[in-house]
Design a protein around this motif. Structure first.
Motif, mmCIF file in Angstrom:
data_model
loop_
_atom_site.group_PDB
_atom_site.id
_atom_site.type_symbol
_atom_site.label_atom_id
_atom_site.label_comp_id
_atom_site.label_asym_id
_atom_site.label_seq_id
_atom_site.Cartn_x
_atom_site.Cartn_y
_atom_site.Cartn_z
ATOM 1 N N PRO A 55 0.689 -1.348 -0.096
ATOM 2 C CA PRO A 55 -0.059 -0.127 0.040
ATOM 3 C C PRO A 55 0.975 1.348 -0.116
ATOM 4 O O PRO A 55 1.798 1.251 0.836
ATOM 5 C CB PRO A 55 -0.780 -0.005 1.254
ATOM 6 N N VAL A 56 0.438 2.305 -0.843
ATOM 7 C CA VAL A 56 0.909 3.599 -0.708
ATOM 8 C C VAL A 56 -0.087 4.592 -0.646
ATOM 9 O O VAL A 56 -1.066 4.465 -1.724
ATOM 10 C CB VAL A 56 1.592 3.978 -2.037
ATOM 11 N N ASN A 57 -0.275 5.298 0.423
ATOM 12 C CA ASN A 57 -1.466 6.139 0.634
ATOM 13 C C ASN A 57 -1.185 7.291 -0.330
ATOM 14 O O ASN A 57 -0.380 8.073 -0.592
ATOM 15 C CB ASN A 57 -1.460 6.777 2.119
ATOM 16 N N LEU A 58 -2.520 7.360 -1.132
ATOM 17 C CA LEU A 58 -2.491 8.659 -2.111
ATOM 18 C C LEU A 58 -3.490 9.564 -1.349
ATOM 19 O O LEU A 58 -3.963 10.727 -2.356
ATOM 20 C CB LEU A 58 -3.217 7.903 -3.123
ATOM 21 N N SER A 59 -4.098 9.462 -0.208
ATOM 22 C CA SER A 59 -4.646 10.679 0.218
ATOM 23 C C SER A 59 -4.609 10.364 1.841
ATOM 24 O O SER A 59 -3.949 9.215 2.243
ATOM 25 C CB SER A 59 -6.311 10.204 -0.055
ATOM 26 N N ALA A 60 -5.325 11.254 2.733
ATOM 27 C CA ALA A 60 -5.379 10.918 4.024
ATOM 28 C C ALA A 60 -5.744 9.482 4.495
ATOM 29 O O ALA A 60 -6.732 9.015 3.853
ATOM 30 C CB ALA A 60 -6.438 11.775 4.963
ATOM 31 N N THR A 99 -7.234 18.606 -9.011
ATOM 32 C CA THR A 99 -7.044 18.904 -7.509
ATOM 33 C C THR A 99 -6.602 17.542 -6.880
ATOM 34 O O THR A 99 -5.576 17.619 -5.751
ATOM 35 C CB THR A 99 -7.950 19.767 -6.962
ATOM 36 N N ALA A 100 -7.666 16.693 -6.796
ATOM 37 C CA ALA A 100 -7.368 15.485 -6.040
ATOM 38 C C ALA A 100 -5.953 14.876 -6.675
ATOM 39 O O ALA A 100 -5.463 14.141 -5.552
ATOM 40 C CB ALA A 100 -8.642 14.433 -6.579
ATOM 41 N N ILE A 101 -5.868 14.622 -7.875
ATOM 42 C CA ILE A 101 -4.521 14.112 -8.502
ATOM 43 C C ILE A 101 -3.410 14.762 -7.962
ATOM 44 O O ILE A 101 -2.291 13.846 -7.542
ATOM 45 C CB ILE A 101 -4.556 14.108 -10.034
ATOM 46 N N VAL A 102 -3.229 15.863 -7.848
ATOM 47 C CA VAL A 102 -2.075 16.744 -7.383
ATOM 48 C C VAL A 102 -1.988 16.380 -5.897
ATOM 49 O O VAL A 102 -0.813 16.025 -5.211
ATOM 50 C CB VAL A 102 -2.170 18.313 -7.389
ATOM 51 N N ASP A 103 -3.141 16.307 -5.078
ATOM 52 C CA ASP A 103 -3.008 15.725 -3.830
ATOM 53 C C ASP A 103 -2.571 14.646 -3.634
ATOM 54 O O ASP A 103 -1.706 14.442 -2.581
ATOM 55 C CB ASP A 103 -4.554 16.117 -3.289
ATOM 56 N N SER A 104 -2.996 13.604 -4.458
ATOM 57 C CA SER A 104 -2.629 12.227 -4.422
ATOM 58 C C SER A 104 -0.935 12.160 -4.633
ATOM 59 O O SER A 104 -0.053 11.387 -3.636
ATOM 60 C CB SER A 104 -3.238 11.348 -5.208
ATOM 61 N N ALA A 105 -0.307 12.850 -5.502
ATOM 62 C CA ALA A 105 1.153 12.873 -5.601
ATOM 63 C C ALA A 105 1.957 13.184 -4.434
ATOM 64 O O ALA A 105 2.850 12.786 -3.774
ATOM 65 C CB ALA A 105 1.572 13.812 -6.688
ATOM 66 N N LYS A 106 1.058 14.325 -3.802
ATOM 67 C CA LYS A 106 1.814 15.080 -2.277
ATOM 68 C C LYS A 106 1.765 13.742 -1.234
ATOM 69 O O LYS A 106 2.803 13.697 -0.673
ATOM 70 C CB LYS A 106 1.090 16.106 -1.872
ATOM 71 N N TRP A 107 0.648 12.927 -1.323
ATOM 72 C CA TRP A 107 0.502 12.216 -0.147
ATOM 73 C C TRP A 107 1.470 11.043 -0.641
ATOM 74 O O TRP A 107 2.123 10.219 0.187
ATOM 75 C CB TRP A 107 -0.810 11.472 -0.131
ATOM 76 N N LEU A 112 6.063 6.576 -0.489
ATOM 77 C CA LEU A 112 7.022 5.871 -1.527
ATOM 78 C C LEU A 112 8.515 5.630 -1.253
ATOM 79 O O LEU A 112 9.069 4.545 -1.771
ATOM 80 C CB LEU A 112 6.843 6.657 -3.051
ATOM 81 N N PRO A 113 9.128 6.556 -0.685
ATOM 82 C CA PRO A 113 10.603 6.220 -0.625
ATOM 83 C C PRO A 113 10.730 5.278 0.522
ATOM 84 O O PRO A 113 11.788 4.273 0.157
ATOM 85 C CB PRO A 113 11.114 7.545 0.216
ATOM 86 N N GLY A 114 10.124 4.868 1.250
ATOM 87 C CA GLY A 114 10.150 3.729 2.166
ATOM 88 C C GLY A 114 9.680 2.261 1.565
ATOM 89 O O GLY A 114 10.399 1.549 1.770
ATOM 90 N N VAL A 115 8.597 2.661 0.708
ATOM 91 C CA VAL A 115 8.065 1.411 0.296
ATOM 92 C C VAL A 115 9.043 0.751 -0.846
ATOM 93 O O VAL A 115 9.605 -0.329 -0.978
ATOM 94 C CB VAL A 115 6.637 1.447 -0.486
ATOM 95 N N LEU A 116 9.841 1.725 -1.601
ATOM 96 C CA LEU A 116 10.910 1.112 -2.638
ATOM 97 C C LEU A 116 11.999 0.706 -1.924
ATOM 98 O O LEU A 116 12.565 -0.252 -2.410
ATOM 99 C CB LEU A 116 11.152 2.825 -3.387
#
Length: 431
Positions: A55-60, A99-107, A112-116
C-alpha cells in the motif's frame, strides 16, 4: 537467468490496474517477479490475481472500504456534469479531478521512498497522469505506461487530452487548451511548488508529467492512432495494441426472450454504474428491440427490478471473456473497453461522460470503428439505428476485422514484457 523485481504502480482505477495485471502476468511468464505499489483500496485486486501488493497512501489514511469508495463517490457527485461538453467540464469535473490528483502525488511522496527501499525494484512502471518524484529519483529505470488515450503525450497537431475534439478541429484544440490552462493555473502552480520542494524542475503550464527517458508504453492501437506533427521515437515510445488480460471463461446465460438474437454488452465501467437512470433507460429501450443484452450495473443491482426477458444484469463481468461473444457494445469510452472491443473486432457505441472517454468516443467514430453518441440527448430510434449499423454495416465489419487481426497478431502484454525484460537486463531499449 537472474530474476529481477519489476514494480507496477497503476492509478486507482480498474482500467489502469487491470492493464498492468496483463503486463505483470506476461513479465512473470519470463521468470521475473512482478509486485504492485497500490492505493490501499486496490491492494486486494492485485492479491486476487496472485501478486504481492504494497500500500501507498494517496490521500489521508481512511478505512479500506471508504478508500475503495472514494472515486465512486467522487464520480457520482459529478453526475449532473455528465450532461456538459468536455469544454464545459473543465470548470467542474476536470478542475476537481486535477486538484485530487495533485493531492495524491503529495501524499504518495510520504510513503514511496520507504516502500521502494523495502521492495528494492530493479525497474518501476507507473501508469498515472502525474509525476511521483520518488520514482524518478529512485535510481533505477522507470517506464511510463499510458493506458488512457495516446494524446496524453501532447502534439500540436492532435486534439488536447480530455477535449473530445476531432483531429481536424484545430480551432477547438486551441480553445480547449486555452481554457484548460486558465482554469488549471492555480492547481498547476501548487504542483510546481511541490516539485521544487522535491528538487525537481517546474513544469510548463498544463503539464503534470513527462515522458520517461527509458521507455513509454502506449496502450493505444496503431489502427486508430493520431497523425502527429512529430512522430514518436520508437526507441522511447512503443504502441502495445491494447493489453488484454486473461480472465476466467464466461458462459452466456439463456434468456427468456430473444435467445437467438444478437447479443449486446452494456457497461459504463466500475465508476460509471452510479448513473442508474441512464442504464435503466437503455434497458427499457433494449427491451423493445430484437436483441439480448448483458448489462454491468456495478454495486447497484438492488435498484433494478422488472427486467425485460431479453436483459440480464450483473455487478461485474469478466469483460475480456464476454466481448468475444457479443455482436456490439455500448460503453463509456474507458481505455479497456475501447481497446478490448477493437482487439476482438466488435463495434461500439460510446456514450462518454468524463476524462478520455470523450477522446475515445470521437476517435471510434472518426476512424469508422463505431459511433459516438450523447449520453442523454438520444431517441430510441437513434439507438436502434446505430445498433443496426454496428451489427450489419459491411464496411464497419471489414474495418474491425482488419484492426482485430492487426492487434491480435501483436499481443500487447507479451510485447510489453519483452521490452521490460530488455530494459531490466541492460538499462535501455534498442528496438
Amino acid at each position: 537467468m537472474m530474476s529481477k523485481t519489476i514494480a507496477f504502480f497503476p492509478e486507482a482505477a480498474f482500467g489502469p490496474a487491470l492493464n498492468s495485471v496483463g503486463i505483470a502476468q506476461a513479465v512473470e511468464a519470463l521468470g521475473h517477479k512482478a509486485v504492485f505499489l497500490s492505493d490501499p483500496g486496490f491492494v486486494s485486486v492485485y492479491e486476487g490475481y496472485g501478486f504481492e501488493a504494497h500500500p501507498v497512501n494517496l490521500s489521508a489514511p481512511m478505512p479500506a472500504e471508504q478508500m475503495a469508495k472514494f472515486w465512486e463517490d467522487f464520480i457520482n457527485g459529478h453526475i449532473p456534469n455528465f450532461r456538459k461538453s468536455p469544454y464545459e467540464q473543465i470548470d467542474n469535473y476536470v478542475k476537481d479531478c486535477w486538484t485530487a490528483i495533485v493531492d495524491s502525488a503529495k501524499w504518495a511522496e510520504k510513503d514511496l521512498p520507504g516502500v521502494l527501499a523495502k521492495i528494492q525494484p530493479d525497474l518501476i512502471c507507473v501508469d498515472n497522469v502525474i509525476l511521483f518524484p520518488a520514482i524518478k529519483q529512485y535510481g533505477k529505470p522507470w517506464v511510463r505506461i499510458i493506458s488512457c488515450s495516446e494524446n496524453e503525450i501532447e502534439d500540436d497537431k492532435i486534439p488536447p487530452h480530455l477535449s473530445g475534439c476531432r483531429q481536424d478541429d484545430h480551432a477547438g484544440h486551441e480553445a480547449y487548451r486555452a481554457r484548460f490552462n486558465e482554469v488549471i493555473r492555480p492547481i498547476h502552480e501548487d504542483f510546481n511548488t511541490f516539485l521544487e520542494g522535491t528538487g525537481e524542475a517546474a513544469y510548463p503550464i498544463g503539464q503534470f508529467f513527462e515522458a520517461s527517458p527509458f521507455m513509454n508504453l502506449l496502450l493505444y492501437p496503431e489502427p486508430v492512432k493520431f497523425e502527429r506533427g512529430h512522430p514518436l521515437d520508437p526507441n522511447q515510445f512503443q504502441y502495445l495494441e491494447g493489453c488484454v488480460r486473461k480472465e476466467k471463461p464466461y458462459e452466456v446465460p439463456t434468456f427468456a426472450a430473444n435467445n437467438d438474437k444478437p447479443l449486446i454488452y452494456i457497461s459504463f465501467g466500475s465508476l460509471g454504474a452510479g448513473d442508474t437512470d441512464l442504464l435503466k433507460r437503455l434497458i427499457e429501450t433494449i427491451g423493445k428491440l430484437p436483441y439480448r443484452a448483458l448489462v454491468n450495473v456495478g454495486d447497484y443491482k438492488d435498484q433494478y427490478d422488472n427486467l425485460p426477458g431479453n436483459v440480464k444484469i450483473d455487478s461485474w463481468f469478466p469483460q475480456p471473456s464476454v466481448i468475444p461473444q457479443i455482436d456490439a457494445a455500448i460503453h463509456h469510452g474507458g481505455n479497456n473497453s475501447f481497446t478490448e472491443c477493437l482487439y476482438f473486432g466488435k463495434p461500439a457505441i460510446i456514450m462518454p461522460y468524463v476524462w478520455d472517454g470523450h477522446d475515445n468516443a470521437t476517435r471510434v467514430d472518426e476512424t469508422g470503428h463505431g459511433f459516438k453518441m450523447p449520453r442523454y440527448e438520444w431517441t430510441d430510434a437513434d439507438l436502434a439505428a446505430k445498433l443496426d449499423a454496428c451489427i450489419n454495416d459491411p464496411k464497419m465489419k471489414a474495418r474491425l476485422a482488419a484492426t482485430s487481426a492487426h492487434m491480435q497478431g501483436r499481443n500487447g502484454p507479451e510485447k510489453a514484457a519483452g521490452i521490460l525484460d530488455e530494459l531490466v537486463k541492460t538499462g535501455k531499449y534498442d528496438g
